[in-house]
Design a protein around this motif. Structure first.
Motif, mmCIF file in Angstrom:
data_model
loop_
_atom_site.group_PDB
_atom_site.id
_atom_site.type_symbol
_atom_site.label_atom_id
_atom_site.label_comp_id
_atom_site.label_asym_id
_atom_site.label_seq_id
_atom_site.Cartn_x
_atom_site.Cartn_y
_atom_site.Cartn_z
ATOM 1 N N GLN A 142 11.187 59.137 44.087
ATOM 2 C CA GLN A 142 10.023 59.493 44.894
ATOM 3 C C GLN A 142 10.152 58.883 46.283
ATOM 4 O O GLN A 142 10.461 57.704 46.414
ATOM 5 N N PRO A 143 9.936 59.677 47.331
ATOM 6 C CA PRO A 143 9.951 59.130 48.687
ATOM 7 C C PRO A 143 8.797 58.145 48.893
ATOM 8 O O PRO A 143 7.684 58.395 48.436
ATOM 9 N N LEU A 144 9.057 57.057 49.574
ATOM 10 C CA LEU A 144 8.029 56.062 49.853
ATOM 11 C C LEU A 144 6.953 56.672 50.746
ATOM 12 O O LEU A 144 7.260 57.314 51.752
ATOM 13 N N GLY A 145 5.696 56.511 50.372
ATOM 14 C CA GLY A 145 4.577 56.988 51.178
ATOM 15 C C GLY A 145 4.306 58.476 51.063
ATOM 16 O O GLY A 145 3.504 59.012 51.818
ATOM 17 N N GLN A 146 4.946 59.150 50.128
ATOM 18 C CA GLN A 146 4.725 60.584 49.945
ATOM 19 C C GLN A 146 4.453 60.874 48.477
ATOM 20 O O GLN A 146 5.345 61.303 47.734
ATOM 21 N N PRO A 147 3.228 60.597 48.020
ATOM 22 C CA PRO A 147 2.918 60.810 46.612
ATOM 23 C C PRO A 147 3.037 62.285 46.235
ATOM 24 O O PRO A 147 2.883 63.173 47.059
ATOM 25 N N TRP A 148 3.335 62.492 44.983
ATOM 26 C CA TRP A 148 3.421 63.837 44.395
ATOM 27 C C TRP A 148 4.572 64.664 44.961
ATOM 28 O O TRP A 148 4.539 65.863 45.001
ATOM 29 N N ARG A 149 5.588 63.982 45.462
ATOM 30 C CA ARG A 149 6.764 64.702 45.940
ATOM 31 C C ARG A 149 7.990 64.045 45.334
ATOM 32 O O ARG A 149 8.071 62.830 45.254
ATOM 33 N N GLU A 150 8.933 64.841 44.905
ATOM 34 C CA GLU A 150 10.180 64.309 44.385
ATOM 35 C C GLU A 150 11.268 64.443 45.438
ATOM 36 O O GLU A 150 11.226 65.335 46.274
ATOM 37 N N ALA A 151 12.235 63.557 45.388
ATOM 38 C CA ALA A 151 13.398 63.628 46.269
ATOM 39 C C ALA A 151 14.628 63.871 45.398
ATOM 40 O O ALA A 151 14.646 63.528 44.225
ATOM 41 N N SER A 152 15.633 64.467 45.984
ATOM 42 C CA SER A 152 16.901 64.698 45.285
ATOM 43 C C SER A 152 18.026 64.002 46.047
ATOM 44 O O SER A 152 18.827 64.650 46.725
ATOM 45 N N PRO A 153 18.076 62.684 45.957
ATOM 46 C CA PRO A 153 19.095 61.960 46.709
ATOM 47 C C PRO A 153 20.493 62.186 46.153
ATOM 48 O O PRO A 153 20.673 62.427 44.961
ATOM 49 N N THR A 154 21.462 62.103 47.042
ATOM 50 C CA THR A 154 22.855 62.273 46.644
ATOM 51 C C THR A 154 23.634 60.972 46.727
ATOM 52 O O THR A 154 24.604 60.794 46.009
ATOM 53 N N ARG A 155 23.229 60.051 47.614
ATOM 54 C CA ARG A 155 23.888 58.760 47.796
ATOM 55 C C ARG A 155 22.819 57.717 48.107
ATOM 56 O O ARG A 155 21.738 58.064 48.557
ATOM 57 N N TRP A 156 23.154 56.429 47.922
ATOM 58 C CA TRP A 156 22.188 55.381 48.197
ATOM 59 C C TRP A 156 22.882 54.146 48.760
ATOM 60 O O TRP A 156 24.088 53.966 48.622
ATOM 61 N N ALA A 157 22.063 53.288 49.389
ATOM 62 C CA ALA A 157 22.499 51.983 49.897
ATOM 63 C C ALA A 157 21.289 51.048 49.852
ATOM 64 O O ALA A 157 20.146 51.506 49.937
ATOM 65 N N PRO A 158 21.508 49.741 49.734
ATOM 66 C CA PRO A 158 20.387 48.808 49.794
ATOM 67 C C PRO A 158 19.734 48.866 51.176
ATOM 68 O O PRO A 158 20.404 49.149 52.177
ATOM 69 N N LEU A 159 18.447 48.611 51.225
ATOM 70 C CA LEU A 159 17.768 48.525 52.503
ATOM 71 C C LEU A 159 18.324 47.334 53.281
ATOM 72 O O LEU A 159 18.602 46.278 52.704
ATOM 73 N N PRO A 160 18.483 47.470 54.591
ATOM 74 C CA PRO A 160 18.937 46.314 55.375
ATOM 75 C C PRO A 160 17.869 45.224 55.411
ATOM 76 O O PRO A 160 16.686 45.500 55.212
ATOM 77 N N ALA A 161 18.308 44.013 55.681
ATOM 78 C CA ALA A 161 17.358 42.900 55.804
ATOM 79 C C ALA A 161 16.472 43.106 57.020
ATOM 80 O O ALA A 161 16.925 43.647 58.035
ATOM 81 N N PRO A 162 15.211 42.707 56.945
ATOM 82 C CA PRO A 162 14.342 42.842 58.108
ATOM 83 C C PRO A 162 14.792 41.886 59.226
ATOM 84 O O PRO A 162 15.435 40.880 58.963
ATOM 85 N N PRO A 163 14.441 42.194 60.466
ATOM 86 C CA PRO A 163 14.812 41.301 61.573
ATOM 87 C C PRO A 163 14.078 39.965 61.434
ATOM 88 O O PRO A 163 13.003 39.892 60.849
ATOM 89 N N PRO A 164 14.641 38.903 61.986
ATOM 90 C CA PRO A 164 13.969 37.609 61.914
ATOM 91 C C PRO A 164 12.638 37.641 62.674
ATOM 92 O O PRO A 164 12.500 38.333 63.662
ATOM 93 N N ALA A 165 11.706 36.856 62.165
ATOM 94 C CA ALA A 165 10.374 36.832 62.776
ATOM 95 C C ALA A 165 10.355 36.035 64.046
ATOM 96 O O ALA A 165 11.112 35.216 64.358
#
Length: 62
Positions: A39-62
């Motif tokens: 499921q895409p983040l922030g889009q309820p009731w919708r499915e995604a069909s991903p083909t590849r994935w990667a971890p989310l990058p680290a957030p920038p320092p505060a």
């Protein structure tokens, strides 16, 4: 960033970066509510069909 096969993607609800249908990047998570699907983040009731994935990058320092 190294893209991986979806078979190795975590299915524990954590958010990941994925390439979907038209090769555009999208943040998705595995949802086992009602039916198992990506499921895409922030889009309820919708499915995604991903083909590849990667971890989310680290957030920038505060």
């Amino acid at each position: 960033m190294i893209w991986q096969d979806m078979e190795s993607a975590p299915r524990d609800g954590r958010e990941i970066l994925a390439l979907v249908e038209d090769r555009r990047p999208m943040v998705v998570f595995w949802s086992d509510w009602l039916e198992d699907h990506w499921q895409p983040l922030g889009q309820p009731w919708r499915e995604a069909s991903p083909t590849r994935w990667a971890p989310l990058p680290a957030p920038p320092p505060a």
